[in-house]
Scaffold this motif. Structure first.
Motif, short mmCIF file in Angstrom:
data_model
loop_
_atom_site.label_atom_id
_atom_site.label_comp_id
_atom_site.label_asym_id
_atom_site.label_seq_id
_atom_site.Cartn_x
_atom_site.Cartn_y
_atom_site.Cartn_z
N GLU A 104 2.50 15.60 -1.55
CA GLU A 104 2.03 16.84 -0.94
C GLU A 104 3.19 17.72 -0.50
OE1 GLU A 104 -0.35 19.82 0.34
OE2 GLU A 104 -0.95 18.05 -0.82
N PRO A 155 5.41 7.88 2.99
CA PRO A 155 4.17 7.55 2.26
C PRO A 155 4.06 8.35 0.98
CG PRO A 155 3.73 7.87 4.60
CD PRO A 155 5.14 8.33 4.36
N ASP A 175 1.50 9.61 -0.73
CA ASP A 175 0.66 10.81 -0.75
C ASP A 175 1.32 11.97 0.00
OD1 ASP A 175 0.41 9.53 1.68
OD2 ASP A 175 -1.74 9.81 1.87
N GLN A 176 1.99 11.68 1.12
CA GLN A 176 2.68 12.73 1.86
C GLN A 176 3.87 13.27 1.08
OE1 GLN A 176 3.50 11.87 6.02
NE2 GLN A 176 1.80 10.41 6.10
N ARG A 190 0.84 -1.20 0.00
CA ARG A 190 0.00 0.00 0.00
C ARG A 190 0.88 1.25 0.00
NH1 ARG A 190 -4.04 -0.63 4.95
NH2 ARG A 190 -2.00 -0.80 5.98
N PRO A 191 0.64 2.18 -0.93
CA PRO A 191 1.46 3.39 -0.98
C PRO A 191 1.46 4.19 0.31
CG PRO A 191 0.23 3.14 -3.01
CD PRO A 191 -0.30 2.09 -2.07
N THR A 192 0.40 4.05 1.12
CA THR A 192 0.38 4.75 2.40
C THR A 192 1.37 4.16 3.39
OG1 THR A 192 -1.49 3.35 3.04
CG2 THR A 192 -2.01 5.56 2.19
N ASP A 193 1.84 2.93 3.11
CA ASP A 193 2.82 2.29 3.99
C ASP A 193 4.26 2.49 3.52
OD1 ASP A 193 0.82 1.29 5.64
OD2 ASP A 193 0.61 -0.57 4.47
N VAL A 253 -3.57 5.70 -7.44
CA VAL A 253 -3.23 6.32 -6.16
C VAL A 253 -2.35 7.56 -6.35
CG1 VAL A 253 -3.38 4.10 -4.99
CG2 VAL A 253 -1.15 4.93 -5.77
#
Length: 400
Positions: free
Chosen positions: A192, A186, A188-189, A179-182, A211
């Motif tokens: 951003e 991360p 997404d961060q 998972r890209p959040t892991d 994603v």
């Protein structure tokens, strides 16, 4: 996880004493049978740093087929596993030639060093002081001098540079994460934190590209037939009309200036995709995995004058294969059943059979065991579906 290197280890390994110890231990076989004796020899020449020396020699042996010049590099086990193969890193660096570039997850320098050779100015940063020290050593060995600083990839320390990132895709326990959040950091961060900057992020080729809505282009890259990575490129770094790209790299024989590679194919979704569905021709072509994963099979077929056997299957056919690939000359084809295939192999006296499957629920290894082929001949068998009909193609592989 490998040996936990320290900054002091890196300093020793880069010293004259450390280089002498590495040279001595590199002469040892380091096999399971010899390992106890080898450890004793390493203790004798390296003292308390013997474990760092042993690990470095073993890692250099593994790195030799992946990283150009790695015979004198320093690395950790985790860093080596994630490091970009040199031809792939050089391909990416070529796309950024002449730009200011900041590698915000530079690790041991596998991407940083090719970037430093092509960029106008190059900065590398990492939070891990050990990997940063190794990157400094490796850059010096490679003859480049990027600026190196310790910094968090989520807290920008540069402006106006193309940001290149390779987030870690393993947990603290060494398990691969999907998972890209892991990712660390991360995905997404990361996007951003660098909003507004030109951004390139290396990811695993199986990532769900949805994603990363900020990505103007997704590039799938293969090397010698193996899909190595996906690169996400922000809009400021892409060509007009291109959203997906497949880049196919091949290595060549090393020359006096190191390993060589070539870009043998680059297909994008901006190209025509008009290709027919047709009956099997003289040749069968299995497109490179980067082309398939990028969803560019039709564009590849249109470029090379090929047709699809089935509009939902990635096998292509035609009367002339593209140059420089492994293609399959079709000897015969017909309805597939295990009984029919067994009879054909027996009739042709085939003992060595390569079985390729796409579009059918068939396990090639289990099927080969059941067939028990015998005989002096060799053959490739392609099992697929044309419409709703299971089909077998008996082929002779050739390098075009």
């Amino acid at each position: 996880m490998g040996y936990p290197f320290t900054v002091a280890d890196v300093a020793f390994l880069g010293s004259a004493e450390g280089r002498a110890a590495l040279s001595a231990v590199a002469e040892l076989p380091l096999t399971p049978d010899s390992y106890l004796a080898d450890v004793g020899r390493a203790r004798a020449v390296a003292g308390e740093r013997y474990a760092a020396v042993l690990e470095t020699v073993l890692l250099r042996r593994r790195a030799g087929t992946k990283l150009a010049g790695a015979a004198d590099w320093l690395c950790t086990d985790d860093a080596l596993q994630q490091a970009t193969a040199t031809p792939v890193a050089e391909h990416r660096a070529a796309r950024l030639a002449g730009r200011d570039v900041h590698d915000v997850t530079c690790s041991i320098g596998a991407d940083l060093i090719p970037l430093a050779r092509t960029a106008r100015r190059c900065l590398g940063s990492d939070l891990d002081p050990v990997r940063l020290a190794m990157a400094r050593h490796n850059a010096a060995v490679a003859g480049v001098a990027p600026l190196l600083v310790r910094a968090d990839a989520l807290h920008p320390v540069s402006r106006g540079a193309v940001v290149v990132a390779d987030p870690a895709r393993r947990s603290a326990g060494g398990r691969r994460v999907w998972r890209p959040t892991d990712f660390v950091p991360p995905l997404d961060q990361l996007a951003e934190a660098h909003r507004g900057a030109d951004l390139v992020v290396k990811c695993a080729p199986g990532i769900d590209f949805a994603v990363a809505p900020w990505a103007g282009e997704v590039e799938l890259v293969s090397l010698d037939g193996q899909v190595r990575e996906a690169s996400l490129w922000s809009g400021g770094l892409t060509e007009p009309g291109v959203r997906r790209r497949a880049s196919v790299l091949r290595t060549r024989e090393p020359g006096p200036d190191g390993p060589h590679w070539t870009l043998v194919d680059a297909v994008t979704d901006a190209e025509p995709d008009d290709c027919p569905v047709r009956r099997p021709g003289e040749w069968l072509v299995d497109p490179d995995g980067a082309v398939v994963r990028a969803g560019l099979v039709r564009q590849y077929a249109a470029r090379h004058g090929l047709g699809q056997l089935d509009e939902h299957i990635a096998y292509l056919t035609g009367d002339r294969p593209p140059p420089g690939i492994r293609a399959f000359r079709v000897l015969d084809h017909g309805h597939y059943s295990e009984k029919a295939l067994r009879g054909e192999l027996r009739r042709r006296q085939v003992g060595a059979v390569e079985i390729l499957v796409r579009g059918l629920d068939v396990d090639p290894n289990a099927l080969r065991r059941r067939l028990r082929p015998t005989g002096p001949a060799a053959l490739s068998v392609v099992l697929t579906r044309i419409g709703h009909r299971p089909t077998m193609l008996l082929c002779q592989p050739e390098r075009t």
